[in-house]
Write a protein that holds these residues in place. Structure first.
Motif, short mmCIF file in Angstrom:
data_model
loop_
_atom_site.label_atom_id
_atom_site.label_comp_id
_atom_site.label_asym_id
_atom_site.label_seq_id
_atom_site.Cartn_x
_atom_site.Cartn_y
_atom_site.Cartn_z
N ALA A 85 0.86 -1.18 0.00
CA ALA A 85 0.00 0.00 0.00
C ALA A 85 0.90 1.23 0.00
O ALA A 85 1.96 1.24 0.64
CB ALA A 85 -0.89 -0.01 1.23
N SER A 86 0.49 2.27 -0.71
CA SER A 86 1.37 3.42 -0.94
C SER A 86 1.85 4.07 0.35
O SER A 86 3.04 4.37 0.50
CB SER A 86 0.65 4.45 -1.81
OG SER A 86 1.52 5.50 -2.15
N GLY A 87 0.94 4.29 1.28
CA GLY A 87 1.34 4.91 2.55
C GLY A 87 2.30 4.04 3.33
O GLY A 87 3.27 4.53 3.93
N THR A 88 2.05 2.74 3.32
CA THR A 88 2.94 1.79 3.99
C THR A 88 4.32 1.80 3.35
O THR A 88 5.35 1.81 4.04
CB THR A 88 2.34 0.37 3.93
OG1 THR A 88 1.05 0.38 4.53
CG2 THR A 88 3.23 -0.64 4.65
N GLN A 89 4.35 1.82 2.01
CA GLN A 89 5.62 1.82 1.29
C GLN A 89 6.41 3.10 1.57
O GLN A 89 7.63 3.07 1.79
CB GLN A 89 5.36 1.70 -0.21
CG GLN A 89 6.59 1.44 -1.05
CD GLN A 89 7.15 0.05 -0.85
OE1 GLN A 89 8.02 -0.15 0.02
NE2 GLN A 89 6.66 -0.90 -1.61
N ALA A 105 1.40 6.29 -4.98
CA ALA A 105 0.06 6.66 -5.43
C ALA A 105 -0.16 8.15 -5.51
O ALA A 105 -1.00 8.62 -6.27
CB ALA A 105 -0.99 6.03 -4.51
N MET A 106 0.60 8.90 -4.71
CA MET A 106 0.29 10.33 -4.65
C MET A 106 1.48 11.14 -4.16
O MET A 106 2.43 10.62 -3.58
CB MET A 106 -0.90 10.57 -3.73
CG MET A 106 -0.68 10.10 -2.32
SD MET A 106 -2.18 10.26 -1.34
CE MET A 106 -1.53 9.88 0.28
N GLU A 107 1.41 12.42 -4.44
CA GLU A 107 2.46 13.37 -4.09
C GLU A 107 2.80 13.34 -2.60
O GLU A 107 3.97 13.38 -2.22
CB GLU A 107 1.97 14.77 -4.48
CG GLU A 107 2.86 15.91 -4.10
CD GLU A 107 2.25 17.25 -4.47
OE1 GLU A 107 2.37 18.18 -3.65
OE2 GLU A 107 1.65 17.37 -5.54
N GLY A 108 1.79 13.25 -1.76
CA GLY A 108 2.03 13.29 -0.32
C GLY A 108 2.92 12.18 0.18
O GLY A 108 3.68 12.37 1.14
N ASP A 109 2.87 11.01 -0.48
CA ASP A 109 3.71 9.90 -0.04
C ASP A 109 5.18 10.14 -0.42
O ASP A 109 6.09 9.78 0.33
CB ASP A 109 3.19 8.59 -0.62
CG ASP A 109 1.94 8.12 0.09
OD1 ASP A 109 1.73 8.52 1.25
OD2 ASP A 109 1.15 7.36 -0.51
N THR A 169 -3.35 3.90 5.55
CA THR A 169 -2.30 3.06 4.98
C THR A 169 -2.25 3.13 3.46
O THR A 169 -1.21 2.85 2.86
CB THR A 169 -2.51 1.59 5.38
OG1 THR A 169 -3.84 1.19 4.98
CG2 THR A 169 -2.36 1.41 6.88
N SER A 170 -3.36 3.49 2.83
CA SER A 170 -3.47 3.40 1.38
C SER A 170 -3.59 4.76 0.72
O SER A 170 -4.51 5.53 1.02
CB SER A 170 -4.69 2.54 1.01
OG SER A 170 -4.98 2.63 -0.37
#
Length: 353
Positions: A85-89, A105-109, A169-170
């Motif tokens: 999951a992007s946030g987890t990664q 997945a997104m800029e914030g990550d 998480t995602s």
């Protein structure tokens, strides 16, 4: 005394003989080394930390890049891949997972990794502002759309069970929540002429009441849906197109108002400098934006960031009447504060306040 001299001479002769053997052996090894050299000696390893949604497309794109890099440099690229999951990664890379490139997945990550000191360049200065794919948030139903889902309003109906993953998480889940909240703003704007955050919050609450479960990632949410949980799933358009390509029966409902998903990628400076892999890492990020890679992304349901490929594939996609991007919500900085901070709208919805 003579005995000691003779013994000393014998020892010296033996030592000299051993030294000659060793030297001869070394000489043979040096002579043979180039002949025994293989392509493996020139290999370069690239560690990929990616969000789970790109895994299927990468099953083709990584071999394509291997062939490209071999042709360009003679080197064989060996990939080490991690999909989460992007946030987890993002948290893993910021916490020390030594990925050379981050595809999220997104800029914030990516910002989480930058804030931790691992990405030090301005990744948004890259072509297409660092984006490698686009998509939109859509609704997936079971074959034949038995609940008659047509738009977001139908997700508020009693008895309709909704699935989307956990935005903690995602990254995909944050796009889902952004889409619903933004659709609420659009609805209020259509009815009153102004964006009403209070209305949008209530709109999000009315849909969240019907959520069956909050899974870790978009892929986990998809797996739960295919196992039989829920009536409708809020997800990426490309996820559904990819599953349909693999023979899974879905109906896709494109809401009138939904958000444009933009997915970035960047070299992780601290790690490539440590590994000596900057050249191949930068080439890989560049390759992801090439026409060849973009056509593969389109094959797996993504919308292209390349103008030529986007024009070629435009008939494959619906452009919703009320399509908006993250700027409609004020940009990522405002969204993180407004929706996902500890006192933000999303956590108010979760807490029922």
């Amino acid at each position: 005394m003579n005995i000691n001299r003779r013994a000393s001479r014998r020892i010296a002769v033996l030592l000299l003989a051993v030294l000659l053997i060793i030297t001869a052996g070394c000489g043979k090894e040096e002579t043979k080394q180039p002949a025994e050299s293989t392509a493996q000696d020139g290999d370069v390893t690239l560690v990929i930390g990616a969000y789970s949604v790109v895994k299927d497309a990468f099953s083709e794109i990584l071999p394509q890049f291997q062939a490209y890099w071999k042709e360009q440099t003679g080197q064989k690229v060996v990939f080490q891949e991690s999909y989460e999951a992007s946030g987890t990664q993002a948290r893993a890379i910021a916490g020390g997972f030594e990925a050379d490139v981050a595809i999220l997945a997104m800029e914030g990550d990516l910002d989480k990794i930058s804030n931790a000191g691992f990405i030090t360049h301005d990744w948004k200065s890259q072509p297409n502002k660092g984006l490698i794919t686009k998509s939109i948030v859509v609704l997936g139903t079971r074959e034949g759309n038995p609940k008659g889902i047509k738009d977001w309003d139908d997700l508020t109906r009693k008895g309709v069970k909704v699935l989307y993953p956990n935005p903690k998480t995602s990254g995909g889940a944050q796009w889902d929540i952004n889409a619903i909240y933004g659709a609420g703003l659009k609805k209020s704007e259509e009815e009153t002429g102004t964006k009403d955050p209070a209305f949008a919050k209530k709109y999000l609450e009315s849909i969240h009441k019907n959520v069956e479960s909050l899974d870790k990632s978009g892929r986990a949410s998809m797996a739960a849906f295919e196992y039989g949980v829920g009536d409708v799933i809020v997800t990426y358009e490309n996820e559904l197109l990819g599953r349909i390509m693999n023979g899974v029966k879905y109906d896709i409902v494109v809401p009138k108002n939904t958000i444009l998903i933009e997915n970035p990628a960047a070299v992780v400076d601290k790690n490539v400098d440590k590994h000596g892999s900057r050249k191949v890492a930068e080439a890989f990020i560049s390759y992801l934006q090439s026409e060849e890679a973009q056509r593969t992304f389109v094959k797996y349901g993504f919308r292209s960031v390349d103008d030529k490929v986007a024009e070629e594939s435009k008939d494959k996609y619906v452009v919703p009447e009320g399509l908006f991007d993250i700027s409609y919500l004020g940009g990522w900085k405002e969204v993180r504060q407004n929706l996902y901070s500890k006192k933000g709208i999303w956590y108010q919805v979760l807490a029922g306040i």
